[in-house]
Write a protein that holds these residues in place. Structure first.
Motif, PDB file in Angstrom:
ATOM      1  N   LEU A   1      44.714  53.190  38.926  1.00 54.96           N
ATOM      2  CA  LEU A   1      44.298  54.501  39.413  1.00 54.96           C
ATOM      3  C   LEU A   1      42.783  54.622  39.392  1.00 54.96           C
ATOM      4  O   LEU A   1      42.116  54.156  38.462  1.00 54.96           O
ATOM      5  CB  LEU A   1      44.888  55.613  38.539  1.00 54.96           C
ATOM      6  N   VAL A   2      42.236  55.274  40.392  1.00 57.55           N
ATOM      7  CA  VAL A   2      40.830  55.641  40.394  1.00 57.55           C
ATOM      8  C   VAL A   2      40.662  56.861  39.486  1.00 57.55           C
ATOM      9  O   VAL A   2      41.509  57.750  39.451  1.00 57.55           O
ATOM     10  CB  VAL A   2      40.377  55.971  41.837  1.00 57.55           C
ATOM     11  N   LEU A   3      39.546  56.895  38.749  1.00 61.71           N
ATOM     12  CA  LEU A   3      39.289  58.012  37.843  1.00 61.71           C
ATOM     13  C   LEU A   3      38.002  58.719  38.270  1.00 61.71           C
ATOM     14  O   LEU A   3      36.936  58.109  38.343  1.00 61.71           O
ATOM     15  CB  LEU A   3      39.159  57.519  36.400  1.00 61.71           C
ATOM     16  N   ILE A   4      38.131  60.008  38.552  1.00 63.87           N
ATOM     17  CA  ILE A   4      36.996  60.837  38.977  1.00 63.87           C
ATOM     18  C   ILE A   4      36.718  61.857  37.881  1.00 63.87           C
ATOM     19  O   ILE A   4      37.602  62.624  37.504  1.00 63.87           O
ATOM     20  CB  ILE A   4      37.311  61.570  40.295  1.00 63.87           C
ATOM     21  N   GLU A   5      35.492  61.864  37.380  1.00 60.09           N
ATOM     22  CA  GLU A   5      35.105  62.855  36.384  1.00 60.09           C
ATOM     23  C   GLU A   5      34.522  64.065  37.100  1.00 60.09           C
ATOM     24  O   GLU A   5      33.467  63.975  37.741  1.00 60.09           O
ATOM     25  CB  GLU A   5      34.093  62.282  35.404  1.00 60.09           C
ATOM     26  N   ASP A   6      35.200  65.183  36.992  1.00 59.72           N
ATOM     27  CA  ASP A   6      34.756  66.407  37.665  1.00 59.72           C
ATOM     28  C   ASP A   6      33.797  67.149  36.739  1.00 59.72           C
ATOM     29  O   ASP A   6      34.173  68.087  36.037  1.00 59.72           O
ATOM     30  CB  ASP A   6      35.963  67.271  38.020  1.00 59.72           C
ATOM     31  N   ALA A   7      32.530  66.696  36.756  1.00 56.25           N
ATOM     32  CA  ALA A   7      31.514  67.253  35.860  1.00 56.25           C
ATOM     33  C   ALA A   7      30.614  68.252  36.547  1.00 56.25           C
ATOM     34  O   ALA A   7      29.964  69.068  35.892  1.00 56.25           O
ATOM     35  CB  ALA A   7      30.662  66.120  35.281  1.00 56.25           C
ATOM     36  N   LYS A   8      30.520  68.182  37.876  1.00 62.00           N
ATOM     37  CA  LYS A   8      29.611  69.033  38.654  1.00 62.00           C
ATOM     38  C   LYS A   8      28.209  69.005  38.046  1.00 62.00           C
ATOM     39  O   LYS A   8      27.611  70.048  37.743  1.00 62.00           O
ATOM     40  CB  LYS A   8      30.147  70.461  38.758  1.00 62.00           C
ATOM     41  N   LEU A   9      27.672  67.808  37.911  1.00 62.68           N
ATOM     42  CA  LEU A   9      26.358  67.631  37.303  1.00 62.68           C
ATOM     43  C   LEU A   9      25.304  68.418  38.068  1.00 62.68           C
ATOM     44  O   LEU A   9      25.154  68.278  39.277  1.00 62.68           O
ATOM     45  CB  LEU A   9      25.981  66.152  37.292  1.00 62.68           C
ATOM     46  N   ALA A  10      24.541  69.223  37.348  1.00 65.42           N
ATOM     47  CA  ALA A  10      23.551  70.095  37.991  1.00 65.42           C
ATOM     48  C   ALA A  10      22.212  70.031  37.277  1.00 65.42           C
ATOM     49  O   ALA A  10      21.403  70.947  37.407  1.00 65.42           O
ATOM     50  CB  ALA A  10      24.060  71.526  38.020  1.00 65.42           C
TER      51      ALA A  10
END
Length: 289
Positions: free
Chosen positions: A89-98
């Motif tokens: 599985l691909v893993l996406i970290e939803d951090a919304k880095l700002a």
């Protein structure tokens, strides 16, 4: 080095799915009926069981970091990342880095060491090029905010911002001149800059009769983002978003369709069945696109 897009496309083919399952369990104390862990339930154990259950039917999982801020949660996420990797599985970290500069880079460096394939970005400071360079440096995919579906973003997306790059890279009909300075709407600029700086994906909320996202806006995001841009599509499931609308404008295999609560906490408590339902539904929509 294999790019994030290549990893995603390999997972899509391997799993025959464009489904991404959210990993956003609310703690029991948050008191959200039907959306929280049970009292005393271990978050790591629950999440590993969820990933095991949905792995045959999805190509990615996506933890939102706002749900992983407990004392042990970062250690838990290391274990989740290892399991996701072992299951293809691909893993996406939803951090919304700002953030900016070295601080922003830290938010990209650490995921690169934890088998996390991509992070979401919210370049509020206007530093998309810097974030893109940092993602490339550490081999992490970048996915920038573009069209969010919450009501408040209706105002934000239409804010006028000065164009970046050459003016002739924009359609003149999308430009508004104020004191001879060319401006475009903010979401247009975000899509344009993603292509200009090599950000791999855009976040575009699934349109529905209950939100403000219009098909013409998706078409503009596609025009400026380009044919090779990926899309992370939240809002399908409980929020009622229409996944099929996005495939009129973006390659069906490039769209990462995120479904959260209706797979995490299905009414029949069968997460595998819920994931299989969305895999089948999305594949039917892809074939019809």
């Amino acid at each position: 080095m294999v790019s994030f897009k290549e990893q995603w496309l390999e997972a899509v083919e391997r799993k025959n799915s464009v489904l991404c399952v959210g990993l956003d369990p609310a703690d029991f104390e948050m008191n959200r009926p039907g959306e929280t862990l049970k009292e005393g339930e271990n978050k790591l154990t629950w999440t590993l069981k969820l990933v095991e259950a949905v792995a045959p039917y999805c190509a990615a999982v996506k933890p939102n970091t706002q749900y992983w801020k407990g004392p042990l949660d970062r250690l838990y996420m290391v274990e989740v990342a290892k399991l996701a990797d072992s299951l293809g599985l691909v893993l996406i970290e939803d951090a919304k880095l700002a953030d900016i500069g070295d601080t922003n880079e830290s938010g990209i460096f650490h995921p690169s060491r934890q088998k996390i394939d991509a992070v979401t970005l919210a370049p509020y400071a206007g530093n998309m090029k810097q974030a893109a360079d940092q993602c490339k440096k550490w081999g992490v995919g970048g996915i920038t905010m573009c069209l969010m579906s919450n009501p408040e973003y209706k105002r934000e997306k239409n804010k006028l911002v000065p164009v970046s790059g050459e003016e002739d890279t924009y359609d003149s009909t999308d430009i508004l001149r104020l004191e001879d300075v060319p401006y475009v709407r903010q979401f247009v600029q975000l899509a344009h800059d993603a292509a200009l700086y090599g950000i791999e994906g855009l976040v575009i909320g699934a349109p529905s009769k209950n939100n403000h996202i219009q098909e013409e806006e998706i078409a503009l995001a596609r025009r400026y983002g380009g044919v090779e841009r990926m899309v992370l599509l939240p809002g399908v499931g409980k929020q009622g978003g229409e996944a099929g609308a996005i495939w009129k404008h973006f390659d069906p295999s490039y769209v990462v369709v995120n479904v959260g609560r209706t797979v995490m906490f299905p009414e029949d408590q069968d997460q595998a069945t819920a994931a299989r339902h969305y895999q089948t539904m999305l594949n039917e929509l892809r074939r019809a696109a």
